[in-house]
Design a protein around this motif. Sequence first.
Motif, mmCIF file in Angstrom:
data_model
loop_
_atom_site.group_PDB
_atom_site.id
_atom_site.type_symbol
_atom_site.label_atom_id
_atom_site.label_comp_id
_atom_site.label_asym_id
_atom_site.label_seq_id
_atom_site.Cartn_x
_atom_site.Cartn_y
_atom_site.Cartn_z
ATOM 1 N N ASP A 284 -2.902 7.036 -0.255
ATOM 2 C CA ASP A 284 -2.578 6.827 -1.663
ATOM 3 C C ASP A 284 -3.257 5.552 -2.157
ATOM 4 N N THR A 285 -4.104 5.696 -3.178
ATOM 5 C CA THR A 285 -4.878 4.549 -3.658
ATOM 6 C C THR A 285 -4.028 3.507 -4.367
ATOM 7 N N GLY A 286 -2.851 3.871 -4.800
ATOM 8 C CA GLY A 286 -2.024 2.914 -5.525
ATOM 9 C C GLY A 286 -1.156 2.049 -4.636
ATOM 10 N N ASP A 287 -0.899 2.499 -3.395
ATOM 11 C CA ASP A 287 0.051 1.772 -2.549
ATOM 12 C C ASP A 287 -0.471 1.578 -1.126
ATOM 13 N N LYS A 288 -0.703 2.692 -0.431
ATOM 14 C CA LYS A 288 -1.009 2.606 0.998
ATOM 15 C C LYS A 288 -2.431 2.140 1.294
ATOM 16 N N LEU A 289 -3.401 2.538 0.466
ATOM 17 C CA LEU A 289 -4.776 2.110 0.702
ATOM 18 C C LEU A 289 -4.934 0.595 0.606
ATOM 19 N N PRO A 290 -4.362 -0.070 -0.418
ATOM 20 C CA PRO A 290 -4.442 -1.542 -0.435
ATOM 21 C C PRO A 290 -3.766 -2.181 0.771
ATOM 22 N N ALA A 291 -2.633 -1.600 1.226
ATOM 23 C CA ALA A 291 -1.941 -2.150 2.389
ATOM 24 C C ALA A 291 -2.792 -2.026 3.648
ATOM 25 N N ILE A 292 -3.448 -0.877 3.818
ATOM 26 C CA ILE A 292 -4.317 -0.671 4.979
ATOM 27 C C ILE A 292 -5.499 -1.633 4.936
ATOM 28 N N THR A 293 -6.135 -1.728 3.763
ATOM 29 C CA THR A 293 -7.304 -2.600 3.614
ATOM 30 C C THR A 293 -6.948 -4.051 3.891
ATOM 31 N N PHE A 294 -5.801 -4.498 3.359
ATOM 32 C CA PHE A 294 -5.375 -5.878 3.560
ATOM 33 C C PHE A 294 -5.066 -6.136 5.027
ATOM 34 N N TRP A 295 -4.443 -5.161 5.691
ATOM 35 C CA TRP A 295 -4.115 -5.331 7.104
ATOM 36 C C TRP A 295 -5.382 -5.447 7.939
ATOM 37 N N LEU A 296 -6.386 -4.629 7.614
ATOM 38 C CA LEU A 296 -7.628 -4.649 8.381
ATOM 39 C C LEU A 296 -8.368 -5.978 8.255
ATOM 40 N N MET A 297 -8.062 -6.755 7.207
ATOM 41 C CA MET A 297 -8.678 -8.068 7.038
ATOM 42 C C MET A 297 -7.918 -9.158 7.774
ATOM 43 N N GLY A 298 -6.740 -8.840 8.298
ATOM 44 C CA GLY A 298 -5.959 -9.790 9.073
ATOM 45 C C GLY A 298 -5.118 -10.712 8.219
ATOM 46 N N SER A 299 -3.832 -10.814 8.539
ATOM 47 C CA SER A 299 -2.956 -11.692 7.774
ATOM 48 C C SER A 299 -1.638 -11.869 8.519
ATOM 49 N N PHE A 300 -0.997 -13.019 8.273
ATOM 50 C CA PHE A 300 0.339 -13.266 8.804
ATOM 51 C C PHE A 300 1.393 -13.211 7.708
#
Length: 311
Positions: free
Chosen positions: A150-166
Motif C-alpha cells: 500500500d503506497t499510503g502506509d506500508k510502502l513508506p514504512a518498508i522504505t524507511f526501515w530499509l534505510m535503517g533507524s532506531f
Amino acid sequence: MDRTVRNQYLIIITFLCILLVLVIVGSMVFGRYKISLVDIGNVIKNRINGTYDDTLKIMDHVLINVRLPRILLAGLVGAGFGAALGILLFSDDSVISSLLPFVFGISSILLVFFLAGGQGRTETLSLVLSGIIVSSIFNALTSLVKYVADTGDKLPAITFWLMGSFSNTTYTHIKISIIPASIGIIGLLALRWKINLLSLGDEDAYTMGINPNRTRWNIIFFSTLVTAACVTVSGIIGWIGLVIPHICRRIVGGNHGRLLPASCLMGAVFMILVDSIARNLTLAEIPIGILTALIGAPFFAVIYRQSKGGM
C-alpha cells in the motif's frame, strides 16, 4: 614486552568503557526536549525509591520509554526481505514483523551454505558468488513486496526501515535481539584463537589441530546470528562492520582476543553517537543508515587507498 602490550590494551579498553558511559549520558541529555543531568538523577532516584513526581512525568517518559531503549539498542547493534514481508503482512503485530527478518536472515545464510558447500569444502570464491546469488534473489523479492505494498502506509514504512533507524524503538525490540546477538558474540569470542590461526593458512591450521573449513562456517554462523539479530530491529545500517574493526585493528593489533572486545565497545560508541546526530541534526529524523554510509564509505576509501599504497 607482553606485559607492556597488555597494559596498553587495558588502558584502551578502560578508555572505551569510560567513553561509552559518557556517550550514553550525553545521548540521554541532548535532544529536542532538553533534560539536564540533575533531572536525570532525579528521575533515576524516583525510580529507585518508587516515588512519583508529577513535575518529572514528561522527563521520565522521554528518558525511560523513548531515549533509553534506542540508546541500548544502538549500543547492541554495528534480512531486508523478511522485514519488508513482515511489515506488509503483519504490520499490526510488532513481534511477528520483527521476528520475520531474523528468520529470513538465518534462512539466507543456510541457502548460501547449500549453494557453496556442495563438495564438502568451501572456497572463498564460492562463498562470494553464492552470496551474490542469494542477495539478488532477496533483493528482487523485496522489490516485489514494495511493488504490491500500500503506497499510503506500508510502502513508506518498508522504505524507511530499509534505510535503517532506531525510531519507535521499544524494550520489546531489545528482548528480541539480545539473546541471539549475545549467543553470536560469545560464540565468536570462544573462537578467537581459532580465528587467529586461520590467518596462518589452512595447512598450518590443520597441523595445530583445527579444521579450517568447519571453523569458517562456525564463524559465519555466529556472525550471521549477530547481524540478523541487529538487522531485525534496526533495519539496514551499513559500513559499521567494515570501518570499526579496521580502526580497532590499528589501535589494538590483529589478535582477535583483543580485537573483538575493542570492536564491540567502539561500535557501540559510534552507533550511539550517530543515532544522537540523526535525531538532533534536523527536525525530520534522518535515517541512520544514510549517515553511516556517508561517514563510513569515504573513511573506508581512505583506508583502502592507504593499504594499496602500503602494498
